[in-house]
Write a protein that holds these residues in place. Structure first.
Motif, PDB file in Angstrom:
ATOM      1  N   ARG A 265       0.835  -1.210   0.000  1.00 18.90           N
ATOM      2  CA  ARG A 265       0.000   0.000   0.000  1.00 18.90           C
ATOM      3  C   ARG A 265       0.864   1.252   0.000  1.00 18.90           C
ATOM      4  O   ARG A 265       0.565   2.230  -0.686  1.00 18.90           O
ATOM      5  CB  ARG A 265      -0.921   0.001   1.227  1.00 18.90           C
ATOM      6  N   ARG A 266       1.932   1.217   0.762  1.00 17.51           N
ATOM      7  CA  ARG A 266       2.791   2.393   0.861  1.00 17.51           C
ATOM      8  C   ARG A 266       3.492   2.678  -0.469  1.00 17.51           C
ATOM      9  O   ARG A 266       3.647   3.829  -0.861  1.00 17.51           O
ATOM     10  CB  ARG A 266       3.823   2.198   1.976  1.00 17.51           C
ATOM     11  N   GLU A 267       3.906   1.608  -1.154  1.00 16.23           N
ATOM     12  CA  GLU A 267       4.608   1.788  -2.420  1.00 16.23           C
ATOM     13  C   GLU A 267       3.677   2.379  -3.474  1.00 16.23           C
ATOM     14  O   GLU A 267       4.083   3.150  -4.342  1.00 16.23           O
ATOM     15  CB  GLU A 267       5.161   0.434  -2.874  1.00 16.23           C
ATOM     16  N   LEU A 268       2.388   2.047  -3.373  1.00 18.91           N
ATOM     17  CA  LEU A 268       1.413   2.505  -4.360  1.00 18.91           C
ATOM     18  C   LEU A 268       0.819   3.874  -4.019  1.00 18.91           C
ATOM     19  O   LEU A 268       0.263   4.551  -4.899  1.00 18.91           O
ATOM     20  CB  LEU A 268       0.288   1.466  -4.473  1.00 18.91           C
ATOM     21  N   ALA A 269       0.950   4.309  -2.773  1.00 17.28           N
ATOM     22  CA  ALA A 269       0.268   5.520  -2.304  1.00 17.28           C
ATOM     23  C   ALA A 269       0.545   6.754  -3.164  1.00 17.28           C
ATOM     24  O   ALA A 269      -0.399   7.492  -3.500  1.00 17.28           O
ATOM     25  CB  ALA A 269       0.640   5.788  -0.845  1.00 17.28           C
ATOM     26  N   PRO A 270       1.796   7.067  -3.539  1.00 15.55           N
ATOM     27  CA  PRO A 270       2.021   8.277  -4.345  1.00 15.55           C
ATOM     28  C   PRO A 270       1.306   8.240  -5.691  1.00 15.55           C
ATOM     29  O   PRO A 270       0.928   9.283  -6.231  1.00 15.55           O
ATOM     30  CB  PRO A 270       3.547   8.295  -4.531  1.00 15.55           C
ATOM     31  N   TRP A 271       1.117   7.035  -6.257  1.00 11.08           N
ATOM     32  CA  TRP A 271       0.465   6.904  -7.554  1.00 11.08           C
ATOM     33  C   TRP A 271      -1.035   7.152  -7.456  1.00 11.08           C
ATOM     34  O   TRP A 271      -1.699   7.369  -8.478  1.00 11.08           O
ATOM     35  CB  TRP A 271       0.720   5.506  -8.132  1.00 11.08           C
ATOM     36  N   ARG A 272      -1.569   7.106  -6.269  1.00 14.41           N
ATOM     37  CA  ARG A 272      -3.019   7.268  -6.096  1.00 14.41           C
ATOM     38  C   ARG A 272      -3.428   8.737  -6.006  1.00 14.41           C
ATOM     39  O   ARG A 272      -4.617   9.032  -5.907  1.00 14.41           O
ATOM     40  CB  ARG A 272      -3.484   6.530  -4.834  1.00 14.41           C
ATOM     41  N   ARG A 273      -2.456   9.632  -6.041  1.00 13.83           N
ATOM     42  CA  ARG A 273      -2.789  11.048  -5.951  1.00 13.83           C
ATOM     43  C   ARG A 273      -2.144  11.787  -7.118  1.00 13.83           C
ATOM     44  O   ARG A 273      -1.052  11.431  -7.569  1.00 13.83           O
ATOM     45  CB  ARG A 273      -2.357  11.631  -4.617  1.00 13.83           C
TER      46      ARG A 273
END
Length: 736
Positions: free
Chosen positions: A62-70
């Motif tokens: 989840r942490r690795e993907l978090a920047p891509w979600r915004r």
């Protein structure tokens, strides 16, 4: 940065991802492992699920993907003149335009760079990453990043804050060319004939005027942060309820303009309270804050009933508007704390948040008291402005330097109003060292690094802006906390913690930005355990360090002052030590013996203290600053130490007011509470006589030390005759 040695272990990889160090270096130089239980507790406080290996792996994903979600990062912090890049995420193949808007409405365009990363699936949407660059010619200030993409939010702009920070503080560079000195004072302890038993902002202005004439360029004071809204109040200025707002205890009642329009009966009440409190100015035992504050609150409540003139009311409205929601929330907390007390169950229930329905109802029900506490902050703002103006009129080019405490009381206003950006379940402290072998727990909630970033660092900015409004500088206590803090999980020993790292580029950068905008100097208290590169980084940004004579050694020998750092604020002593006269007598050993704090026989402690003094005075004598053999009196030895320190290239040179008047008692004995009257020692001379501000111009001992300092630094008094005995001044004791 966080430890990266155990990347194979899932828990350690998660700690690394959240910038939690899995090891640390002890005071003995030995590297120690942080226990897994501590790591899990700290990660839990950061919002990471580390319950088992599966949870850890899921959390890492989840942490690795978090920047891509915004679309945009939560905040962009750039350095003026440097290339700062940031990523924008939009559906793959979509066009995006990014612009930058300044607070004054000016616009600039962020250029797209050639950086490339492969698109990836994000929640079923193929998402691409585009990299943009902040223009190098943007000046220091706050901006808004606006990203517009037709395939995101219907083409509506997505925004995030941008702080362009100075590469280096120009306020520091302006100090080069001459050295400056200033008094270091605990302002609550410095009274005049018109004080109410505790030093106030008017006394601050008077001390600035006196020392400015003597040749001083600044006045460093203890934190003036807000304490409890009603007695009893915490005596330590380093454990406030709020760091953004100020303590009404420091108000001078007679200088509130509405004082002149009190009804006769109310004026009689205030004058009676004033007469009672003025007697406390001559009591050199301990400061009674609770009594003084109760008297001031009673008087302020009467002043609050006086109708303000139209222009005064307009000024108040402007102040309230500028203070915004933060000021209103602080006033609400004060009103609720007054009504509920500290330990009411409502704080953990219906009143747990300023956004709760209970709090919303209280804003209306207690609106009069909220207005009262907001009004007092306005009065403080006015009087602090007058103090800084008095400092400049006395010739100071810096003026008042405020002290910023490390943190706040866990049940205070900031802990309530800023709970969304503070970490719960942990407190700040320090690992074990040679003086505290069990470590230290300061009982203060730390900033949550990620939530603070999500808030655009605005709580940090707003706090700094309030302090800088009427300040020439700031001293940041434990400035190392802007890089990392020792987090102690609830229920564990102080030594059983872990270091959590912060984005120091953002924390220090925004500190530098707000100081630059305010024209203020920044000093960091950089003592204690630190990584070597930290001081270098602070120096590069123009943040001054701290040099304390007794701590500056080369092995077992004193470090020659000529080898001190130029970018520093140098002092003979610190508030955690006795005044120099007391240190020469070994007061620190006596106090610790009386309180049972010694870890070895008192004879050994005294022998060690004498050895330290002998070593330093041998160096002082070798430079010809003591008569042959060093057989001289206390005052001459104190002055010799200041002359010796005066050889340092440090840009700022502190002189403790307690050293100037010959006080011997400690202001604070670390590691104690009520066992010692910490932060409650009024200013007195070596014989125990009270020293009032009015008498400072004629104080022979103070004048002698001032002459020694001016000679050592090549400075001089600003008015003819200053530094020589003055004619006795009449003290008007009729006004409160």
């Amino acid at each position: 940065m966080a430890d990266t040695t155990s990347t194979a272990d899932p828990l350690h990889r998660l700690a690394e991802a959240y910038r939690v160090s899995t090891t640390y270096s002890g005071f003995d130089g030995q590297e120690r492992e942080v226990p897994a239980a501590t790591l899990r507790a700290v990660l839990d406080a950061l919002g990471a699920d580390a319950g088992d290996d599966d949870a850890v792996e899921a959390c890492l994903a989840r942490r690795e993907l978090a920047p891509w979600r915004r679309v945009l990062p939560p905040v962009v912090v750039a350095v003026e003149g440097a290339r700062t890049r940031f990523a924008v995420h939009v559906p793959h193949g979509s066009a995006v335009h990014v612009s930058l808007v300044g607070e004054d409405g000016t616009r600039a365009t962020a250029a797209q760079t050639d950086s490339w990363r492969s698109p990836r699936d994000v929640d079923g949407v193929l998402t691409g990453e585009v990299t943009f660059e902040v223009p190098e010619n943007l000046g220091p200030g706050w901006y808004e990043v606006r990203a517009e993409c037709p395939d995101v939010d219907g083409g509506q702009a997505v925004t995030t804050p941008l702080a362009v920070t100075p590469s280096r503080l120009s306020t520091t560079d302006r100090l080069h060319g001459r050295r400056r000195w200033g008094y270091m004072a605990q302002i609550y302890s410095v009274t005049s004939g018109r004080s109410w038993g505790v030093g106030d902002v008017s006394d601050l202005a008077s001390l600035a005027a006196v020392s400015g004439e003597q040749g001083a360029d600044y006045l460093l004071v203890n934190p003036l942060h807000a304490a409890e809204p009603t007695p009893p109040v915490e005596p330590s200025p380093y454990l406030p309820t709020s760091r953004r707002f100020f303590n009404p205890l420091y108000l001078r009642i007679a200088e509130v303009p509405e004082y002149a329009y009190l009804r006769p009966a109310d004026l009689e009440v205030v004058n009676t309270l004033a007469a009672i409190q003025r007697r406390e100015n001559l009591d050199t035992s301990t400061i009674d804050r609770d009594k003084a504050y109760a008297a001031k609150l009673k008087s302020l409540e009467l002043l609050f009933t006086v109708r303000r003139s139209p222009h005064r009311q307009q000024q108040l409205r402007r102040f309230v508007a500028e203070g915004g929601q933060g000021l209103q929330d602080f006033g609400l907390w004060c009103a609720l704390r007054e009504e509920l007390g500290e330990d009411a169950p409502e704080w953990d229930g219906v009143a747990a948040s300023p956004d709760s329905p209970y709090a919303a109802e209280a804003r209306t029900r207690l609106s009069h008291r909220v207005d009262f506490y907001v009004w007092m902050q306005w009065l403080l703002d006015e009087q602090l402005e007058s103090a800084q103006r008095a400092a400049h009129l006395a010739g100071m080019d810096i003026g008042v330097i405020h002290d910023l405490a490390v943190g706040v009381h866990k049940q205070g206003a900031d802990a309530w109003t800023l709970q969304d950006v503070l970490a719960s379940g942990v407190s700040v402290g320090a690992p074990a060292d040679m003086y505290n072998q069990k470590g230290q727990d300061w009982s203060q909630p730390p900033w949550h690094p990620e939530r603070l970033a999500e808030a655009g660092y605005l709580p940090w900015r707003d706090m700094l802006r309030t302090i800088f409004r009427h300040a020439g500088g700031i001293r940041v206590d434990h400035v190392l906390g802007l890089f990392r803090l020792w987090w102690i999980p609830e229920g564990q020993q102080a030594s059983e913690g872990a270091y959590v790292y912060y984005d120091h580029e953002a924390m220090v950068g925004i500190l530098a930005l707000e100081a630059e905008l305010a024209g203020a100097v920044v000093v960091g208290e950089d003592l204690g355990t630190l990584e070597p590169w930290v001081r270098e980084y602070l120096a590069e940004r123009g943040v001054l360090g701290t040099s304390i004579l007794w701590f500056e050694t080369d092995g077992d020998e004193p470090l020659p002052p000529a080898r001190y750092r130029e970018l520093s604020m140098a002092s003979v002593s610190t508030h955690d030590f006795p005044p120099t006269a007391g240190f020469l007598q070994g007061v620190q050993v006596d106090v610790r013996e009386q309180l049972g704090l010694l870890a070895r026989p008192v004879e050994e402690e005294r022998a060690e203290a004498r050895k330290q003094l002998d070593t330093f005075f041998a160096a002082v004598a070798a430079d010809g600053l003591l008569p042959e053999g060093g057989a001289t009196g206390e005052q001459a030895r104190v002055e010799a130490l200041h002359r010796w320190l005066g050889q340092a290239p440090a840009l700022l040179f502190n002189v403790s007011l307690v050293d100037a008047v010959g006080e011997r008692r400690m202001q604070n004995q670390p590691g104690t509470g009520d066992e010692y009257p910490n932060w409650r020692i009024p200013l007195a001379d070596g014989a125990g006589n009270p020293v009032l501000i009015e008498t400072l111009p004629e104080n022979a001992r103070a004048n002698s030390l001032v002459r020694a300092i001016n000679e050592a630094l090549g400075t001089r008094p600003r008015f003819q005759g200053v530094g020589e005995p003055a004619q006795p001044q009449h003290t008007d004791r009729t006004a409160p």
